[in-house]
Write a protein that holds these residues in place. Structure first.
Motif, PDB file in Angstrom:
ATOM      1  N   ALA A 111      -2.518  -1.265  12.041  1.00 37.71           N
ATOM      2  CA  ALA A 111      -3.945  -1.129  12.326  1.00 37.71           C
ATOM      3  C   ALA A 111      -4.602  -0.719  11.009  1.00 37.71           C
ATOM      4  O   ALA A 111      -4.076   0.121  10.289  1.00 37.71           O
ATOM      5  N   ILE A 112      -5.729  -1.337  10.691  1.00 39.02           N
ATOM      6  CA  ILE A 112      -6.366  -1.072   9.389  1.00 39.02           C
ATOM      7  C   ILE A 112      -7.337   0.089   9.530  1.00 39.02           C
ATOM      8  O   ILE A 112      -8.552  -0.079   9.567  1.00 39.02           O
ATOM      9  N   THR A 113      -6.763   1.254   9.643  1.00 39.93           N
ATOM     10  CA  THR A 113      -7.553   2.479   9.747  1.00 39.93           C
ATOM     11  C   THR A 113      -6.828   3.575   8.987  1.00 39.93           C
ATOM     12  O   THR A 113      -5.665   3.418   8.612  1.00 39.93           O
ATOM     13  N   GLY A 114      -7.505   4.669   8.764  1.00 43.54           N
ATOM     14  CA  GLY A 114      -6.929   5.889   8.215  1.00 43.54           C
ATOM     15  C   GLY A 114      -5.848   5.727   7.184  1.00 43.54           C
ATOM     16  O   GLY A 114      -6.105   5.298   6.062  1.00 43.54           O
ATOM     17  N   ASP A 115      -4.619   6.067   7.559  1.00 40.78           N
ATOM     18  CA  ASP A 115      -3.508   6.104   6.615  1.00 40.78           C
ATOM     19  C   ASP A 115      -3.243   4.755   5.960  1.00 40.78           C
ATOM     20  O   ASP A 115      -3.040   4.673   4.752  1.00 40.78           O
ATOM     21  N   ALA A 116      -3.208   3.686   6.743  1.00 38.64           N
ATOM     22  CA  ALA A 116      -2.907   2.365   6.189  1.00 38.64           C
ATOM     23  C   ALA A 116      -3.940   1.960   5.142  1.00 38.64           C
ATOM     24  O   ALA A 116      -3.587   1.465   4.067  1.00 38.64           O
ATOM     25  N   ALA A 117      -5.218   2.167   5.441  1.00 33.45           N
ATOM     26  CA  ALA A 117      -6.276   1.811   4.493  1.00 33.45           C
ATOM     27  C   ALA A 117      -6.181   2.666   3.231  1.00 33.45           C
ATOM     28  O   ALA A 117      -6.307   2.157   2.114  1.00 33.45           O
ATOM     29  N   GLY A 118      -5.945   3.955   3.389  1.00 29.33           N
ATOM     30  CA  GLY A 118      -5.819   4.840   2.231  1.00 29.33           C
ATOM     31  C   GLY A 118      -4.619   4.493   1.372  1.00 29.33           C
ATOM     32  O   GLY A 118      -4.702   4.483   0.138  1.00 29.33           O
ATOM     33  N   GLU A 119      -3.492   4.196   2.021  1.00 32.26           N
ATOM     34  CA  GLU A 119      -2.292   3.834   1.276  1.00 32.26           C
ATOM     35  C   GLU A 119      -2.467   2.494   0.572  1.00 32.26           C
ATOM     36  O   GLU A 119      -2.006   2.312  -0.557  1.00 32.26           O
ATOM     37  N   ALA A 120      -3.144   1.543   1.212  1.00 32.91           N
ATOM     38  CA  ALA A 120      -3.413   0.253   0.572  1.00 32.91           C
ATOM     39  C   ALA A 120      -4.288   0.450  -0.667  1.00 32.91           C
ATOM     40  O   ALA A 120      -4.068  -0.189  -1.701  1.00 32.91           O
ATOM     41  N   ALA A 121      -5.263   1.339  -0.580  1.00 34.92           N
ATOM     42  CA  ALA A 121      -6.136   1.618  -1.726  1.00 34.92           C
ATOM     43  C   ALA A 121      -5.332   2.199  -2.886  1.00 34.92           C
ATOM     44  O   ALA A 121      -5.522   1.804  -4.048  1.00 34.92           O
ATOM     45  N   VAL A 122      -4.412   3.107  -2.605  1.00 36.68           N
ATOM     46  CA  VAL A 122      -3.576   3.703  -3.657  1.00 36.68           C
ATOM     47  C   VAL A 122      -2.670   2.633  -4.275  1.00 36.68           C
ATOM     48  O   VAL A 122      -2.515   2.552  -5.502  1.00 36.68           O
ATOM     49  N   LEU A 123      -2.093   1.779  -3.449  1.00 34.08           N
ATOM     50  CA  LEU A 123      -1.238   0.705  -3.963  1.00 34.08           C
ATOM     51  C   LEU A 123      -2.038  -0.267  -4.830  1.00 34.08           C
ATOM     52  O   LEU A 123      -1.536  -0.767  -5.847  1.00 34.08           O
ATOM     53  N   ALA A 124      -3.279  -0.530  -4.434  1.00 33.84           N
ATOM     54  CA  ALA A 124      -4.142  -1.404  -5.232  1.00 33.84           C
ATOM     55  C   ALA A 124      -4.400  -0.786  -6.600  1.00 33.84           C
ATOM     56  O   ALA A 124      -4.348  -1.479  -7.630  1.00 33.84           O
ATOM     57  N   MET A 125      -4.663   0.506  -6.635  1.00 36.08           N
ATOM     58  CA  MET A 125      -4.908   1.191  -7.905  1.00 36.08           C
ATOM     59  C   MET A 125      -3.686   1.114  -8.821  1.00 36.08           C
ATOM     60  O   MET A 125      -3.811   0.955 -10.036  1.00 36.08           O
ATOM     61  N   LYS A 126      -2.508   1.207  -8.237  1.00 30.61           N
ATOM     62  CA  LYS A 126      -1.276   1.154  -9.031  1.00 30.61           C
ATOM     63  C   LYS A 126      -0.984  -0.255  -9.553  1.00 30.61           C
ATOM     64  O   LYS A 126      -0.298  -0.412 -10.563  1.00 30.61           O
ATOM     65  N   ALA A 127      -1.512  -1.271  -8.887  1.00 30.56           N
ATOM     66  CA  ALA A 127      -1.207  -2.657  -9.240  1.00 30.56           C
ATOM     67  C   ALA A 127      -2.013  -3.185 -10.418  1.00 30.56           C
ATOM     68  O   ALA A 127      -1.630  -4.175 -11.028  1.00 30.56           O
ATOM     69  N   VAL A 145     -11.322   0.346  -8.187  1.00 30.81           N
ATOM     70  CA  VAL A 145     -10.530  -0.576  -7.357  1.00 30.81           C
ATOM     71  C   VAL A 145     -10.144   0.110  -6.052  1.00 30.81           C
ATOM     72  O   VAL A 145     -10.298  -0.456  -4.970  1.00 30.81           O
ATOM     73  N   GLY A 146      -9.638   1.332  -6.142  1.00 32.19           N
ATOM     74  CA  GLY A 146      -9.263   2.058  -4.923  1.00 32.19           C
ATOM     75  C   GLY A 146     -10.440   2.284  -4.003  1.00 32.19           C
ATOM     76  O   GLY A 146     -10.345   2.094  -2.788  1.00 32.19           O
ATOM     77  N   VAL A 147     -11.576   2.673  -4.572  1.00 28.79           N
ATOM     78  CA  VAL A 147     -12.784   2.903  -3.771  1.00 28.79           C
ATOM     79  C   VAL A 147     -13.227   1.606  -3.091  1.00 28.79           C
ATOM     80  O   VAL A 147     -13.545   1.598  -1.899  1.00 28.79           O
ATOM     81  N   LEU A 148     -13.245   0.503  -3.838  1.00 29.03           N
ATOM     82  CA  LEU A 148     -13.719  -0.761  -3.260  1.00 29.03           C
ATOM     83  C   LEU A 148     -12.765  -1.294  -2.194  1.00 29.03           C
ATOM     84  O   LEU A 148     -13.208  -1.838  -1.181  1.00 29.03           O
ATOM     85  N   VAL A 149     -11.455  -1.139  -2.408  1.00 26.52           N
ATOM     86  CA  VAL A 149     -10.498  -1.571  -1.372  1.00 26.52           C
ATOM     87  C   VAL A 149     -10.718  -0.755  -0.107  1.00 26.52           C
ATOM     88  O   VAL A 149     -10.798  -1.303   0.994  1.00 26.52           O
TER      89      VAL A 149
END
Length: 162
Positions: A111-127, A145-149
């Motif tokens: 589900a694209i909420t809370g933890d999943a969205a936050g973790e995806a943003a962190v992974l995007a920043m690392k990429a 990038v993290g903010v926009l994701v």
């Protein structure tokens, strides 16, 4: 980035020859593409999006009409409240526009909420591997990038896309 998340292909032609490439294979580096001498890009091919898919694009510049400091595109395919697949791409934060594959993998099946969205943003920043230039610092671009994701995923969730 929007064309990357839409899985665009490009058609390259020269007299007597035509070929297609996935857009993510087209870019080689700053100001370099995989076009051969004498080729021109004649077409951008977009497959139709699947039913239930939703996308969004954000660009951050210094001012409205400025070149992007960074940009992010997100496309999600949902099955009820669960993400079947996600495609995320970023621009102006690496030598070429890039897909954010680790963030995509984190969202698939969730589900694209809370933890999943936050973790995806962190992974995007690392990429991403941005540079510092006149428009922005590398650290600022990575943070944006993290903010926009996160903003994209929150927006898609709020509009029924997630």
């Amino acid at each position: 980035p929007p064309l990357l998340v839409l899985d665009a292909r490009v058609r390259l032609e020269r007299p007597g020859q035509s070929r297609e490439l996935a857009l993510h294979e087209f870019f080689e580096g700053p100001d370099r593409t995989r076009m051969a001498p004498g080729e021109i890009l004649t077409r951008i091919i977009l497959p139709p999006p699947t039913p239930g898919s939703r996308g969004i694009f954000f660009k951050k510049g210094r001012v409205g009409m400025d070149l992007a400091k960074t940009s992010v595109a997100v496309l999600v395919e949902m099955d009820g409240g669960v993400c079947r697949s996600a495609r995320l791409a970023a621009g102006s934060v690496a030598p070429v526009p890039l897909r954010l594959r680790d963030a995509e993998a984190r969202l698939a099946g969730a589900a694209i909420t809370g933890d999943a969205a936050g973790e995806a943003a962190v992974l995007a920043m690392k990429a991403v591997s941005p540079i510092t230039d006149l428009r922005s610092s590398a650290e600022d671009r990575r943070w944006i990038v993290g903010v926009l994701v996160r903003r994209a995923l929150d927006s898609l969730a709020a509009t029924g896309g997630a």
